[in-house]
Design a protein around this motif. Structure first.
Motif, PDB file in Angstrom:
ATOM      1  N   SER A 163       0.855  -1.183   0.000  1.00  0.00           N
ATOM      2  CA  SER A 163       0.000   0.000   0.000  1.00  0.00           C
ATOM      3  C   SER A 163       0.890   1.231   0.000  1.00  0.00           C
ATOM      4  O   SER A 163       2.085   1.138   0.277  1.00  0.00           O
ATOM      5  CB  SER A 163      -0.924   0.019   1.229  1.00  0.00           C
ATOM      6  OG  SER A 163      -1.876  -1.025   1.169  1.00  0.00           O
ATOM      7  N   GLU A 164       0.291   2.382  -0.290  1.00  0.00           N
ATOM      8  CA  GLU A 164       1.044   3.621  -0.226  1.00  0.00           C
ATOM      9  C   GLU A 164       1.517   3.858   1.198  1.00  0.00           C
ATOM     10  O   GLU A 164       0.798   3.581   2.163  1.00  0.00           O
ATOM     11  CB  GLU A 164       0.184   4.791  -0.708  1.00  0.00           C
ATOM     12  CG  GLU A 164      -0.141   4.739  -2.198  1.00  0.00           C
ATOM     13  CD  GLU A 164      -0.944   5.948  -2.639  1.00  0.00           C
ATOM     14  OE1 GLU A 164      -1.284   6.771  -1.766  1.00  0.00           O
ATOM     15  OE2 GLU A 164      -1.234   6.061  -3.841  1.00  0.00           O
ATOM     16  N   SER A 165       2.738   4.370   1.337  1.00  0.00           N
ATOM     17  CA  SER A 165       3.325   4.557   2.662  1.00  0.00           C
ATOM     18  C   SER A 165       2.528   5.523   3.520  1.00  0.00           C
ATOM     19  O   SER A 165       2.610   5.486   4.746  1.00  0.00           O
ATOM     20  CB  SER A 165       4.767   5.063   2.520  1.00  0.00           C
ATOM     21  OG  SER A 165       4.805   6.262   1.767  1.00  0.00           O
ATOM     22  N   SER A 166       1.743   6.392   2.899  1.00  0.00           N
ATOM     23  CA  SER A 166       0.966   7.373   3.649  1.00  0.00           C
ATOM     24  C   SER A 166      -0.251   6.759   4.336  1.00  0.00           C
ATOM     25  O   SER A 166      -0.844   7.385   5.212  1.00  0.00           O
ATOM     26  CB  SER A 166       0.513   8.508   2.726  1.00  0.00           C
ATOM     27  OG  SER A 166      -0.281   7.994   1.662  1.00  0.00           O
ATOM     28  N   ARG A 167      -0.629   5.541   3.944  1.00  0.00           N
ATOM     29  CA  ARG A 167      -1.796   4.896   4.545  1.00  0.00           C
ATOM     30  C   ARG A 167      -1.358   3.691   5.355  1.00  0.00           C
ATOM     31  O   ARG A 167      -0.916   2.666   4.803  1.00  0.00           O
ATOM     32  CB  ARG A 167      -2.793   4.470   3.455  1.00  0.00           C
ATOM     33  CG  ARG A 167      -3.391   5.640   2.703  1.00  0.00           C
ATOM     34  CD  ARG A 167      -4.680   5.232   2.000  1.00  0.00           C
ATOM     35  NE  ARG A 167      -4.494   4.164   1.043  1.00  0.00           N
ATOM     36  CZ  ARG A 167      -4.185   4.333  -0.231  1.00  0.00           C
ATOM     37  NH1 ARG A 167      -3.998   5.546  -0.694  1.00  0.00           N
ATOM     38  NH2 ARG A 167      -4.030   3.305  -1.041  1.00  0.00           N
ATOM     39  N   GLU A 199      -3.306   1.890   7.436  1.00  0.00           N
ATOM     40  CA  GLU A 199      -4.349   0.876   7.533  1.00  0.00           C
ATOM     41  C   GLU A 199      -5.173   0.864   6.252  1.00  0.00           C
ATOM     42  O   GLU A 199      -5.238   1.863   5.536  1.00  0.00           O
ATOM     43  CB  GLU A 199      -5.249   1.143   8.740  1.00  0.00           C
ATOM     44  CG  GLU A 199      -4.510   1.035  10.079  1.00  0.00           C
ATOM     45  CD  GLU A 199      -5.451   1.242  11.253  1.00  0.00           C
ATOM     46  OE1 GLU A 199      -6.651   1.549  11.004  1.00  0.00           O
ATOM     47  OE2 GLU A 199      -5.009   1.098  12.398  1.00  0.00           O
ATOM     48  N   PRO A 200      -5.842  -0.269   5.953  1.00  0.00           N
ATOM     49  CA  PRO A 200      -6.671  -0.349   4.742  1.00  0.00           C
ATOM     50  C   PRO A 200      -7.785   0.692   4.773  1.00  0.00           C
ATOM     51  O   PRO A 200      -8.345   1.020   5.817  1.00  0.00           O
ATOM     52  CB  PRO A 200      -7.242  -1.773   4.795  1.00  0.00           C
ATOM     53  CG  PRO A 200      -6.304  -2.533   5.662  1.00  0.00           C
ATOM     54  CD  PRO A 200      -5.794  -1.555   6.677  1.00  0.00           C
ATOM     55  N   THR A 201      -8.084   1.223   3.589  1.00  0.00           N
ATOM     56  CA  THR A 201      -9.161   2.201   3.433  1.00  0.00           C
ATOM     57  C   THR A 201      -9.983   1.815   2.205  1.00  0.00           C
ATOM     58  O   THR A 201      -9.755   0.768   1.593  1.00  0.00           O
ATOM     59  CB  THR A 201      -8.600   3.620   3.239  1.00  0.00           C
ATOM     60  OG1 THR A 201      -7.918   3.676   1.968  1.00  0.00           O
ATOM     61  CG2 THR A 201      -7.627   3.988   4.349  1.00  0.00           C
ATOM     62  N   GLU A 202     -10.894   2.698   1.817  1.00  0.00           N
ATOM     63  CA  GLU A 202     -11.691   2.438   0.624  1.00  0.00           C
ATOM     64  C   GLU A 202     -10.826   2.373  -0.629  1.00  0.00           C
ATOM     65  O   GLU A 202     -11.216   1.798  -1.631  1.00  0.00           O
ATOM     66  CB  GLU A 202     -12.754   3.521   0.460  1.00  0.00           C
ATOM     67  CG  GLU A 202     -12.172   4.926   0.312  1.00  0.00           C
ATOM     68  CD  GLU A 202     -13.249   5.974   0.143  1.00  0.00           C
ATOM     69  OE1 GLU A 202     -14.140   5.771  -0.698  1.00  0.00           O
ATOM     70  OE2 GLU A 202     -13.199   6.984   0.868  1.00  0.00           O
ATOM     71  N   TRP A 203      -9.626   2.956  -0.566  1.00  0.00           N
ATOM     72  CA  TRP A 203      -8.701   2.873  -1.697  1.00  0.00           C
ATOM     73  C   TRP A 203      -8.250   1.421  -1.932  1.00  0.00           C
ATOM     74  O   TRP A 203      -7.724   1.106  -2.974  1.00  0.00           O
ATOM     75  CB  TRP A 203      -7.475   3.748  -1.443  1.00  0.00           C
ATOM     76  CG  TRP A 203      -7.600   5.140  -1.974  1.00  0.00           C
ATOM     77  CD1 TRP A 203      -7.019   5.630  -3.095  1.00  0.00           C
ATOM     78  CD2 TRP A 203      -8.346   6.213  -1.420  1.00  0.00           C
ATOM     79  NE1 TRP A 203      -7.349   6.954  -3.273  1.00  0.00           N
ATOM     80  CE2 TRP A 203      -8.175   7.347  -2.260  1.00  0.00           C
ATOM     81  CE3 TRP A 203      -9.154   6.347  -0.290  1.00  0.00           C
ATOM     82  CZ2 TRP A 203      -8.757   8.567  -1.996  1.00  0.00           C
ATOM     83  CZ3 TRP A 203      -9.751   7.561  -0.030  1.00  0.00           C
ATOM     84  CH2 TRP A 203      -9.557   8.648  -0.877  1.00  0.00           C
ATOM     85  N   LEU A 240      -7.212  -4.966  -1.390  1.00  0.00           N
ATOM     86  CA  LEU A 240      -6.538  -4.783  -2.673  1.00  0.00           C
ATOM     87  C   LEU A 240      -5.183  -4.105  -2.456  1.00  0.00           C
ATOM     88  O   LEU A 240      -5.103  -2.993  -1.927  1.00  0.00           O
ATOM     89  CB  LEU A 240      -7.402  -3.930  -3.606  1.00  0.00           C
ATOM     90  CG  LEU A 240      -6.952  -3.833  -5.069  1.00  0.00           C
ATOM     91  CD1 LEU A 240      -7.120  -5.174  -5.779  1.00  0.00           C
ATOM     92  CD2 LEU A 240      -7.724  -2.737  -5.787  1.00  0.00           C
ATOM     93  N   GLY A 241      -4.125  -4.797  -2.860  1.00  0.00           N
ATOM     94  CA  GLY A 241      -2.791  -4.232  -2.794  1.00  0.00           C
ATOM     95  C   GLY A 241      -2.376  -3.659  -4.133  1.00  0.00           C
ATOM     96  O   GLY A 241      -2.947  -3.989  -5.173  1.00  0.00           O
ATOM     97  N   MET A 242      -1.356  -2.812  -4.127  1.00  0.00           N
ATOM     98  CA  MET A 242      -0.899  -2.187  -5.368  1.00  0.00           C
ATOM     99  C   MET A 242       0.580  -2.495  -5.573  1.00  0.00           C
ATOM    100  O   MET A 242       1.325  -2.763  -4.634  1.00  0.00           O
ATOM    101  CB  MET A 242      -1.129  -0.683  -5.317  1.00  0.00           C
ATOM    102  CG  MET A 242      -0.379   0.035  -4.205  1.00  0.00           C
ATOM    103  SD  MET A 242      -0.750   1.807  -4.117  1.00  0.00           S
ATOM    104  CE  MET A 242      -0.176   2.338  -5.729  1.00  0.00           C
ATOM    105  N   VAL A 270      -7.111  11.672 -10.692  1.00  0.00           N
ATOM    106  CA  VAL A 270      -7.235  12.800  -9.762  1.00  0.00           C
ATOM    107  C   VAL A 270      -6.938  12.381  -8.325  1.00  0.00           C
ATOM    108  O   VAL A 270      -6.089  12.961  -7.657  1.00  0.00           O
ATOM    109  CB  VAL A 270      -8.635  13.424  -9.848  1.00  0.00           C
ATOM    110  CG1 VAL A 270      -8.802  14.526  -8.799  1.00  0.00           C
ATOM    111  CG2 VAL A 270      -8.878  13.974 -11.243  1.00  0.00           C
ATOM    112  N   CYS A 271      -7.629  11.365  -7.826  1.00  0.00           N
ATOM    113  CA  CYS A 271      -7.518  11.030  -6.402  1.00  0.00           C
ATOM    114  C   CYS A 271      -6.722   9.764  -6.119  1.00  0.00           C
ATOM    115  O   CYS A 271      -6.319   9.532  -4.978  1.00  0.00           O
ATOM    116  CB  CYS A 271      -8.908  10.897  -5.782  1.00  0.00           C
ATOM    117  SG  CYS A 271      -9.812   9.417  -6.324  1.00  0.00           S
ATOM    118  N   GLY A 272      -6.520   8.917  -7.127  1.00  0.00           N
ATOM    119  CA  GLY A 272      -5.733   7.715  -6.927  1.00  0.00           C
ATOM    120  C   GLY A 272      -6.530   6.476  -6.599  1.00  0.00           C
ATOM    121  O   GLY A 272      -5.952   5.392  -6.445  1.00  0.00           O
TER     122      GLY A 272
END
Length: 387
Positions: free
Chosen positions: A288-292, A294-298, A309-311, A341-343
């Motif tokens: 996941s992005e380092s800024s998050r 914990e899991p979110t709606e992203w 979902l991982g990226m 726009v939001c990722g």
């Protein structure tokens, strides 16, 4: 030459091998390595100038990790890590010394020849040495090599100062990568600065080290070939991803009973190479992005709708392109990309033009219909000119 804490370091050995090396007792069918030659009789002498000292550490690493000599134990991996990090420090400083003797000091402005000759200096750390090698000397060190060096330093610090519990095979695989890098580093970055006698001695040592490295790499390749055959026979390559620990494409996601049963979505994944077991939460933390944190709606999977979902995941069936991958339903999504726009993850296969998620597309439509959204300070009873 000192270690990164400024304390003089030497290898207490009288036979040319590294400290804490394996026993010299004969083992049936075991060959004697060229660097373990019996020494002439007489008082033991310590004679380890920087390059010879670093190569001696590397000889110890090969000796500990070579599966053809004897079974590699967790203790072997421990001392291989300690001696490999010592080799990194010594050889990096040797290259800095070849460039200019002040570069091996923590603060080059405080450098004195007296401190250097007496080996009482506070010497540069490994991290700063890498920076100086890149920026001042011009040594090419890739991001992948930098990552391997950083992990080695982390492993060594834990072993040296706190104790360390970790999978030995993963640590061994990482150590093999750094060993390969260092042999090339000595050949290309140090040998051009050696005199004729040192160059001959170094070339001979490198030949012996390559033989040992070949055995180590052959062992790794052999295991990977066997594991690859098993994964192909089991038809699980499409749910086998890169293990965050050993970085091999051997981490197999376990399917839940009934495919995607919600009660079993957090089943574990097991790496066939290093045997590390991962659950979904751990994998999401890595992919996941380092800024998050914990899991979110992203992290919403477009198929099972769970935050799993991982990226940037490399999948064994097509490892060249990292993709979004659901750790719950064990499926990769090559057509899913981040919203422009939001990722947020969006399936680009069902969109045209700029890839936008539903919310951003709705916002864009509102702006096209009503104009850009703008909040005037006067809406709140004040304006920008007021104090």
């Amino acid at each position: 030459m000192n270690d990164s804490d400024g304390v003089a370091a030497a290898v207490p050995t009288t036979g040319g091998g590294a400290a804490e090396a394996k026993s010299n007792e004969a083992v049936p069918g075991q060959r004697t390595r060229p660097w373990r030659r019996p020494q002439p009789s007489g008082p033991p002498q310590l004679n380890f100038p920087p390059v010879r000292n670093g190569l001696d550490y590397l000889a110890s690493v090969v000796e500990h990790l070579d599966e053809t000599e004897s079974q590699v134990t967790p203790r072997d991996v421990k001392y291989a890590v300690l001696h490999l990090q010592a080799a990194v420090e010594v050889l990096f400083k040797a290259r800095l010394l070849a460039e200019h003797w002040t570069l091996v000091f923590t603060n080059p402005g405080d450098a004195t020849r007296k401190a250097l000759d007496a080996a009482t200096l506070s010497s540069v750390s490994t991290t700063k040495a890498v920076t100086r090698l890149r920026n001042i000397v011009g040594v090419p060190i890739s991001e992948k090599e930098q990552k391997a060096l950083d992990k080695l330093t982390e492993d060594r610090n834990k072993l040296q100062h706190f104790g360390f519990t970790h999978n030995a095979q993963a640590v061994e695989a990482r150590a093999g990568e750094v060993l390969d890098f260092l042999i090339h580093f000595v050949e290309t970055q140090l040998m051009p600065y050696l005199d004729e006698a040192e160059s001959r001695e170094t070339a001979r040592s490198l030949g012996e080290l390559r033989d040992g490295l070949s055995n180590i790499n052959s062992y790794v390749r052999g295991r990977m070939n066997r594991i690859g055959g098993e994964l192909k026979a089991e038809a699980v390559e499409n749910r086998t991803i890169e293990c965050p620990d050993c970085e091999k494409l051997t981490l197999v996601l376990r399917l839940s009973p009934g495919g995607r049963d919600p009660d079993y979505w957090n089943d574990a994944a097991t790496c066939r190479f290093c045997s590390r077991i991962w659950d979904t939460e751990e994998l999401l933390g890595h992919f996941s992005e380092s800024s998050r944190e914990e899991p979110t709606e992203w992290n919403t999977c477009p198929q099972c709708d769970r935050w799993s979902l991982g990226m940037g995941v490399r999948v064994r069936c097509d490892p060249t392109k990292p993709v979004y991958f659901c750790f719950a339903c064990a499926i990769g999504f090559p057509t899913v990309v981040g919203c422009h726009v939001c990722g947020r993850p969006v399936d680009a296969a069902v969109t045209t033009g700029t890839v936008l998620c539903g919310l951003c597309e709705m916002h864009l439509q509102d702006e096209q219909r009503y104009g850009p959204s703008y909040e005037d300070p006067e809406d709140y009873g004040f304006d920008d000119d007021q104090d």
